[in-house]
Every structure is written in structure tokens, then in C-alpha cells.
Motif scaffolding. Structure first.
Motif, PDB file in Angstrom:
ATOM      1  N   ALA A   1       0.830  -1.206   0.000  1.00 25.95           N
ATOM      2  CA  ALA A   1       0.000   0.000   0.000  1.00 25.95           C
ATOM      3  C   ALA A   1       0.868   1.261   0.000  1.00 25.95           C
ATOM      4  CB  ALA A   1      -0.933  -0.001   1.208  1.00 25.95           C
ATOM      5  N   THR A   2       1.934   1.241   0.782  1.00 22.20           N
ATOM      6  CA  THR A   2       2.857   2.381   0.804  1.00 22.20           C
ATOM      7  C   THR A   2       3.441   2.616  -0.585  1.00 22.20           C
ATOM      8  OG1 THR A   2       3.422   2.043   3.129  1.00 22.20           O
ATOM      9  CG2 THR A   2       5.003   3.260   1.792  1.00 22.20           C
ATOM     10  N   MET A   3       3.878   1.544  -1.232  1.00 22.88           N
ATOM     11  CA  MET A   3       4.442   1.652  -2.580  1.00 22.88           C
ATOM     12  C   MET A   3       3.455   2.301  -3.543  1.00 22.88           C
ATOM     13  SD  MET A   3       5.329  -1.401  -5.260  1.00 22.88           S
ATOM     14  CE  MET A   3       3.549  -1.575  -5.583  1.00 22.88           C
ATOM     15  N   ARG A   4       2.214   1.856  -3.512  1.00 24.48           N
ATOM     16  CA  ARG A   4       1.203   2.388  -4.437  1.00 24.48           C
ATOM     17  C   ARG A   4       0.968   3.873  -4.206  1.00 24.48           C
ATOM     18  NH1 ARG A   4      -4.186  -1.028  -5.164  1.00 24.48           N
ATOM     19  NH2 ARG A   4      -4.574   0.928  -6.215  1.00 24.48           N
ATOM     20  N   ARG A   5       0.854   4.274  -2.949  1.00 22.88           N
ATOM     21  CA  ARG A   5       0.609   5.685  -2.650  1.00 22.88           C
ATOM     22  C   ARG A   5       1.781   6.547  -3.079  1.00 22.88           C
ATOM     23  NH1 ARG A   5      -1.122   3.498   2.283  1.00 22.88           N
ATOM     24  NH2 ARG A   5       0.815   4.174   3.257  1.00 22.88           N
ATOM     25  N   GLU A   6       2.981   6.121  -2.694  1.00 20.94           N
ATOM     26  CA  GLU A   6       4.150   6.971  -2.934  1.00 20.94           C
ATOM     27  C   GLU A   6       4.462   7.131  -4.412  1.00 20.94           C
ATOM     28  OE1 GLU A   6       6.673   6.624   1.224  1.00 20.94           O
ATOM     29  OE2 GLU A   6       7.384   5.528  -0.544  1.00 20.94           O
ATOM     30  N   VAL A   7       4.362   6.058  -5.184  1.00 22.34           N
ATOM     31  CA  VAL A   7       4.702   6.189  -6.601  1.00 22.34           C
ATOM     32  C   VAL A   7       3.675   7.064  -7.319  1.00 22.34           C
ATOM     33  CG1 VAL A   7       3.476   4.134  -7.475  1.00 22.34           C
ATOM     34  CG2 VAL A   7       5.547   4.942  -8.625  1.00 22.34           C
ATOM     35  N   THR A   8       2.427   7.026  -6.890  1.00 19.49           N
ATOM     36  CA  THR A   8       1.412   7.883  -7.508  1.00 19.49           C
ATOM     37  C   THR A   8       1.698   9.349  -7.203  1.00 19.49           C
ATOM     38  OG1 THR A   8      -0.216   6.104  -7.292  1.00 19.49           O
ATOM     39  CG2 THR A   8      -1.055   8.318  -7.727  1.00 19.49           C
ATOM     40  N   ILE A   9       2.075   9.634  -5.966  1.00 17.17           N
ATOM     41  CA  ILE A   9       2.465  11.004  -5.625  1.00 17.17           C
ATOM     42  C   ILE A   9       3.708  11.398  -6.410  1.00 17.17           C
ATOM     43  CG2 ILE A   9       3.354  12.476  -3.773  1.00 17.17           C
ATOM     44  CD1 ILE A   9       1.545  10.877  -1.843  1.00 17.17           C
ATOM     45  N   GLY A  10       4.669  10.480  -6.504  1.00 18.72           N
ATOM     46  CA  GLY A  10       5.885  10.771  -7.252  1.00 18.72           C
ATOM     47  C   GLY A  10       5.619  11.066  -8.715  1.00 18.72           C
ATOM     48  N   GLN A  11       4.692  10.333  -9.320  1.00 15.00           N
ATOM     49  CA  GLN A  11       4.334  10.601 -10.716  1.00 15.00           C
ATOM     50  C   GLN A  11       3.762  12.008 -10.859  1.00 15.00           C
ATOM     51  OE1 GLN A  11       4.842   9.031 -13.460  1.00 15.00           O
ATOM     52  NE2 GLN A  11       4.524   6.835 -13.320  1.00 15.00           N
ATOM     53  N   PHE A  12       2.915  12.402  -9.897  1.00 14.42           N
ATOM     54  CA  PHE A  12       2.346  13.745  -9.980  1.00 14.42           C
ATOM     55  C   PHE A  12       3.417  14.812  -9.787  1.00 14.42           C
ATOM     56  CE2 PHE A  12       0.531  17.575  -8.101  1.00 14.42           C
ATOM     57  CZ  PHE A  12      -0.369  17.924  -9.101  1.00 14.42           C
ATOM     58  N   LEU A  13       4.313  14.598  -8.831  1.00 10.92           N
ATOM     59  CA  LEU A  13       5.393  15.568  -8.621  1.00 10.92           C
ATOM     60  C   LEU A  13       6.261  15.698  -9.867  1.00 10.92           C
ATOM     61  CD1 LEU A  13       6.545  14.712  -4.982  1.00 10.92           C
ATOM     62  CD2 LEU A  13       5.074  16.589  -5.736  1.00 10.92           C
ATOM     63  N   ASP A  14       6.428  14.599 -10.591  1.00  6.63           N
ATOM     64  CA  ASP A  14       7.219  14.614 -11.820  1.00  6.63           C
ATOM     65  C   ASP A  14       6.600  15.541 -12.858  1.00  6.63           C
ATOM     66  OD1 ASP A  14       9.292  13.877 -13.543  1.00  6.63           O
ATOM     67  OD2 ASP A  14       8.175  12.171 -14.346  1.00  6.63           O
ATOM     68  N   ILE A  15       5.288  15.389 -13.076  1.00  9.07           N
ATOM     69  CA  ILE A  15       4.653  16.254 -14.084  1.00  9.07           C
ATOM     70  C   ILE A  15       4.500  17.682 -13.555  1.00  9.07           C
ATOM     71  CG2 ILE A  15       3.460  14.322 -15.196  1.00  9.07           C
ATOM     72  CD1 ILE A  15       0.864  15.300 -13.897  1.00  9.07           C
TER      73      ILE A  15
END
Length: 364
Positions: A169-183
Motif C-alpha cells: 500500500a505504501t508503494m502504491r501511494r508513494e509512486v502515484t504522488i511521485g508521478q504527480f510531482l514529476d509532471i
């Protein structure tokens, strides 16, 4: 228990079994559903299976510390497979976000769906169909990943299952936030002081890649083996710097990589406007007029080969490439030191070090 001692082979076998069941189900839903499931299967095909391999390595590192690991349990193989399916989902969405035409030397999922629409002579805009279909395709792959992960936990004790589920669950949340921070960084960089660009790029690298690609897969595998707090901390201290070095190597390949090796056009990150540490370091070394030229070029999807070459020279001549290579080496040494004295299986530690080298010293 899995009969295969090779993690990549075991993951491929488990994925084939799962996809076969999905195909059978889709066959009753019509030809369009079959098209959709086949697109999902294609998206999950290929790749280095890095996340799955780190998941298996995390399990072995803990398991071998107290007993011979033997064959891979089905729970570990299934968890590793679910991570690869989740990664496929992330790539599908990433290619839509970046408007990428290719992935692993083949048409990106949205382009393949666009072509299927066109070949079928359906009504409406083929490109719009492809983008919409790929968004849903990524969602389907996330659902597949969840299904697989939960299937694998069926025979796992409640404490270890809860720990693995929390890491997933941590992995899913963090990578989604990371994708948004990237864009977001592609739009927000002009509002931030130049001296903060590298720091912000490293934040994206941590959330979007380092934790998701290396640290969390290790943690999930370790949780399935019943890792204690010290073992989990040692693997996290190893996984994060390896993940950072992995992403920085990916950034270098995104600018300088050979299309024949990477499956993506050379300089693709420059066309997509990726605000990586490479770009941040290059900008730091440039006078304002030259910096403005770089900002005008990075993110232009129509960049010609000579403009790509010019930006590549700028990155080299400013010392940005050398600085990133030094940073990669620093992270690699940090990871190496983190395993000293850790209560982990000796053979598994050797495997971890081999995986780290494969992830950070590569051409694809």
C-alpha cells in the motif's frame, strides 16, 4: 512451492497462468473485451523483471538468515508477479502522460490501441480512443496486480500478510504522488529558485522510482519472510540508495541512451521536458541567457537531432553528466556499506549486490 529456482522464469510462469485465466473470462464478454485483455497481456510482457527480482531477493535475505531458503514459496512468486503487473500499469499511464510513441521497442499501449481502432474502421477519433483506452488499461493492470497480490497472501500467516500488505500500500501511494510531482515539476520549475531544482529533482527520483522500484519490493519480500525491525531497516538502507542510483542511471539513458538498446528514441527525456538532476546541474552552470535557451528547448516535442545533440553537449560541457555519474557512485557506495554486519543471508547479500550492479551499471 514454485518448482523454478529462477525468479524471472517463475514470475513468467505465474503471469502466464494468471493471464490465461483472464483470457478465458474475457472470451465470454465479446471481442472488444478480448482486445482489451490482450493489450493488458502485451503491456505486462518483457522487461528485466527488476522489481520482482528485488522482491524475491528481499525474501531470501531474511529467510536465509535463519534457515536454508530452498524453493520459492508461491506467495513470494505471486507477490513478485503482482509488482511486475503494477509496473506495467505505471508504464502504460506514464506513456500517456509523456505522449510517448514507443515502449520496449514496440508501440506504446495507447498507440497500439489507436492502431486497433483505425484497423477496425471504428467511428470517432482513433488517437482519442487510444488515450482513453490506455488510461483504462492501466487501471485494469492495477486491478490485476491487486488480485495477484491478495491471491498470494492466502496461505501466509496474518502477521506477515499484514506487514506485506502495508508495504504494498505504501508503494502504491508513494509512486502515484511521485508521478504527480514529476509532471508538476515540468510546470513549476520556473517558480522555484535555480538552486533548489536539483533538490526537487531528487525528491521526484526518490518517490517515483527509488522507493517504488527497489526499496518497497525488497520490503515486501522481507515482510513475507517475517523480517524483524533490524533486518527491515538494513534492507531499506540498502534499497533506497540503489534506487536513487538506478533512477539517475535512467536519467542518463533518457538523454544519451542508444535507441537500439533502450527501445526509446535518444534524447526522449529532453523532448518530454523531464526536469531531471542532469538538467538541474546543467542549468546551475549556465549564464542566464544560455539557461533561457535550455529552458526553451527542453520540453519541445519537435526537437530535431541537431538540437538534441546541442543539449547533450551542453550537459557534458557544464559538467552535469560528470556530477551525476559521481552521485551514482556515491549512492552505490552508500548501499554497499549498509549491508555490512546486517543479519541477512550471506548468499542473498551477494545476490543483492549483483542486482544493485545490474540496476546501476547498465545500457538499457
Amino acid at each position: 512451492m514454485s518448482a523454478s529456482p529462477d525468479p524471472v522464469q517463475a514470475i513468467s510462469q505465474r503471469l502466464d497462468t494468471f493471464v490465461t485465466a483472464q483470457r478465458a473470462h474475457a472470451g465470454d464478454l465479446g471481442s472488444e473485451a478480448v482486445l482489451f485483455v490482450e493489450a493488458a497481456a502485451a503491456a505486462a510482457t518483457g522487461g528485466k523483471r527488476l522489481r520482482g527480482r528485488f522482491c524475491v531477493a528481499g525474501w531470501r535475505a531474511v529467510e536465509e538468515a535463519s534457515r536454508p531458503s530452498g524453493s520459492l514459496p508461491d506467495a513470494v512468486v505471486t507477490a513478485a508477479t503482482s509488482l511486475e503487473v503494477f509496473h506495467a500499469a505505471a508504464l502504460v499511464h506514464d506513456d500517456v502522460i509523456d505522449n510517448s510513441d514507443t515502449r520496449r521497442g514496440r508501440p506504446a499501449a495507447h498507440r497500439a490501441l489507436e492502431a486497433a481502432h483505425r484497423d477496425a474502421h471504428w467511428a470517432g477519433d482513433a488517437a482519442s480512443f487510444g488515450r482513453s483506452g490506455a488510461i483504462l488499461l492501466g487501471d485494469l493492470l492495477v486491478a490485476w496486480s491487486d488480485d495477484l497480490f491478495e491471491e498470494g497472501l492466502t496461505g501466509v500467516g496474518p502477521t506477515d500478510a499484514a506487514a506485506a500488505r502495508a508495504e504494498y500500500a505504501t508503494m502504491r501511494r508513494e509512486v502515484t504522488i511521485g508521478q504527480f510531482l514529476d509532471i508538476a515539476e515540468e510546470s513549476a520549475f520556473l517558480t522555484e529558485p535555480d538552486e533548489r531544482h536539483a533538490e526537487r529533482a531528487l525528491r521526484v527520483a526518490s518517490l517515483k522510482s527509488a522507493r517504488y522500484s527497489i526499496q518497497q519490493p525488497l520490503a515486501i519480500g522481507a515482510a513475507l519472510a517475517g523480517a524483524d525491525a533490524a533486518q527491515a531497516a538494513a534492507l531499506a538502507a540498502f534499497g533506497h540508495p540503489v534506487g536513487m542510483a538506478f533512477q539517475l542511471r535512467d536519467d542518463v539513458l533518457g538523454v544519451f541512451g542508444d535507441e537500439r538498446e533502450t527501445g526509446k528514441p535518444s534524447g526522449d527525456d529532453l523532448r518530454e521536458g523531464k526536469r531531471t538532476v542532469l538538467i538541474a546541474y546543467a542549468r546551475e552552470a549556465l549564464a542566464p541567457p544560455a539557461r533561457r535557451i535550455v529552458d526553451e528547448l527542453v520540453g519541445d516535442p519537435t526537437l530535431k537531432a541537431d538540437q538534441i545533440a546541442s543539449l547533450q553537449r551542453t550537459i557534458v560541457e557544464t559538467g552535469a553528466l560528470e556530477r551525476v555519474e559521481t552521485l551514482i557512485s556515491t549512492y552505490a557506495r552508500e548501499a554497499e556499506r549498509s549491508l555490512s554486519g546486517a543479519r541477512l543471508g550471506n548468499a542473498a547479500v551477494g545476490e543483492l549486490r549483483d542486482l544493485a550492479r545490474a540496476a546501476t551499471v547498465r545500457v538499457t
